[in-house]
Design a protein around this motif. Structure first.
Motif, mmCIF file in Angstrom:
data_model
loop_
_atom_site.group_PDB
_atom_site.id
_atom_site.type_symbol
_atom_site.label_atom_id
_atom_site.label_comp_id
_atom_site.label_asym_id
_atom_site.label_seq_id
_atom_site.Cartn_x
_atom_site.Cartn_y
_atom_site.Cartn_z
ATOM 1 N N UNK A 17 0.847 -1.204 0.000
ATOM 2 C CA UNK A 17 0.000 0.000 0.000
ATOM 3 C C UNK A 17 0.879 1.248 0.000
ATOM 4 N N UNK A 18 1.922 1.249 0.814
ATOM 5 C CA UNK A 18 2.845 2.386 0.848
ATOM 6 C C UNK A 18 3.492 2.606 -0.523
ATOM 7 N N UNK A 19 3.958 1.527 -1.138
ATOM 8 C CA UNK A 19 4.574 1.629 -2.462
ATOM 9 C C UNK A 19 3.570 2.108 -3.515
ATOM 10 N N UNK A 20 2.324 1.650 -3.430
ATOM 11 C CA UNK A 20 1.291 2.090 -4.375
ATOM 12 C C UNK A 20 1.032 3.591 -4.225
ATOM 13 N N UNK A 21 0.994 4.064 -2.994
ATOM 14 C CA UNK A 21 0.769 5.498 -2.762
ATOM 15 C C UNK A 21 1.887 6.321 -3.397
ATOM 16 N N UNK A 22 3.118 5.884 -3.204
ATOM 17 C CA UNK A 22 4.261 6.598 -3.773
ATOM 18 C C UNK A 22 4.231 6.514 -5.299
ATOM 19 N N UNK A 23 3.997 5.324 -5.833
ATOM 20 C CA UNK A 23 3.990 5.105 -7.285
ATOM 21 C C UNK A 23 2.934 5.954 -7.984
ATOM 22 N N UNK A 24 1.760 6.064 -7.388
ATOM 23 C CA UNK A 24 0.674 6.815 -8.014
ATOM 24 C C UNK A 24 0.670 8.291 -7.635
ATOM 25 N N UNK A 25 1.730 8.731 -6.982
ATOM 26 C CA UNK A 25 1.871 10.150 -6.662
ATOM 27 C C UNK A 25 0.904 10.661 -5.619
ATOM 28 N N UNK A 26 0.449 9.795 -4.768
ATOM 29 C CA UNK A 26 -0.473 10.197 -3.704
ATOM 30 C C UNK A 26 0.328 10.558 -2.449
ATOM 31 N N UNK A 27 -0.263 11.312 -1.545
ATOM 32 C CA UNK A 27 0.463 11.727 -0.335
ATOM 33 C C UNK A 27 0.646 10.559 0.641
ATOM 34 N N UNK A 28 1.809 9.893 0.544
ATOM 35 C CA UNK A 28 2.088 8.718 1.379
ATOM 36 C C UNK A 28 2.016 9.043 2.862
ATOM 37 N N UNK A 29 2.327 10.272 3.228
ATOM 38 C CA UNK A 29 2.312 10.683 4.631
ATOM 39 C C UNK A 29 0.897 10.633 5.212
ATOM 40 N N UNK A 30 -0.095 10.627 4.325
ATOM 41 C CA UNK A 30 -1.480 10.535 4.779
ATOM 42 C C UNK A 30 -1.731 9.208 5.507
ATOM 43 N N UNK A 31 -1.020 8.160 5.093
ATOM 44 C CA UNK A 31 -1.140 6.859 5.762
ATOM 45 C C UNK A 31 -0.784 6.986 7.245
ATOM 46 N N UNK A 32 0.235 7.763 7.540
ATOM 47 C CA UNK A 32 0.672 7.960 8.930
ATOM 48 C C UNK A 32 -0.223 8.956 9.656
ATOM 49 N N UNK A 33 -0.606 10.024 8.950
ATOM 50 C CA UNK A 33 -1.428 11.066 9.576
ATOM 51 C C UNK A 33 -2.794 10.536 10.006
ATOM 52 N N UNK A 34 -3.358 9.634 9.226
ATOM 53 C CA UNK A 34 -4.699 9.109 9.525
ATOM 54 C C UNK A 34 -4.663 7.841 10.365
ATOM 55 N N UNK A 35 -3.488 7.365 10.685
ATOM 56 C CA UNK A 35 -3.350 6.038 11.284
ATOM 57 C C UNK A 35 -4.198 5.849 12.544
ATOM 58 N N UNK A 36 -4.127 6.758 13.465
ATOM 59 C CA UNK A 36 -4.818 6.576 14.750
ATOM 60 C C UNK A 36 -6.322 6.826 14.688
ATOM 61 N N UNK A 37 -6.794 7.438 13.616
ATOM 62 C CA UNK A 37 -8.238 7.707 13.507
ATOM 63 C C UNK A 37 -9.063 6.425 13.596
ATOM 64 N N UNK A 38 -8.561 5.359 13.023
ATOM 65 C CA UNK A 38 -9.318 4.105 13.003
ATOM 66 C C UNK A 38 -9.378 3.449 14.389
ATOM 67 N N UNK A 39 -8.457 3.826 15.260
ATOM 68 C CA UNK A 39 -8.479 3.280 16.618
ATOM 69 C C UNK A 39 -9.559 3.908 17.482
ATOM 70 N N UNK A 40 -10.217 4.944 16.982
ATOM 71 C CA UNK A 40 -11.348 5.507 17.727
ATOM 72 C C UNK A 40 -12.471 4.486 17.881
ATOM 73 N N UNK A 41 -12.443 3.441 17.059
ATOM 74 C CA UNK A 41 -13.453 2.388 17.170
ATOM 75 C C UNK A 41 -13.351 1.649 18.500
#
Length: 132
Positions: A17-41
């Protein structure tokens, strides 16, 4: 052995997923920035183990990212741009993959530390002798 394989597989998914984000020019840092949001569950644990396991498991599986990806692709076929859906799916799947690579699996009603990948955290002394 099966747990080690599952952890390795999920680590590979996270890297892909990280490599796909980089390859497709997407903001890879978003993976880290949003990481804890899912733990609100895990807030469901405030209502008890059963509610906590249900709310945690509802978010911490691959069905959500798969459905979100399918919705993105359906909209793309219909000529509607909704890149945010693909980013959401990537962040969501990345979170699940990293959690499982670290040993945090789907929860059972017996409490947060009892998962489908085994127990997490420190065990009381002698727990190994009692068969956990």
């Amino acid at each position: 052995m099966a747990t080690a394989i599952q952890r390795f597989e999920n680590a590979a998914i996270a890297v892909a997923i990280l490599l796909a984000m980089v390859t497709f020019g997407q903001p890879w840092w978003l993976l880290l920035a949003a990481f804890l949001l899912f733990d609100l569950s895990a807030v469901g644990y405030l209502r008890g183990s059963r509610a906590g396991a249900a709310s945690y498991n509802a978010i911490h599986n691959y069905a959500g990212p798969a459905i979100t990806s399918a919705l993105y692709l359906a909209l793309l076929i219909a000529d509607h741009q909704a890149v945010w859906l693909s980013l959401l799916a990537a962040c969501w799947a990345f979170h699940v993959a990293v959690d499982r690579a670290l040993g945090y699996g789907l929860k059972f009603d017996e409490g947060f530390t009892h998962t489908h990948l085994g127990r997490i955290g420190r065990q009381p002394r002698g727990a190994a002798d009692r068969g956990r």
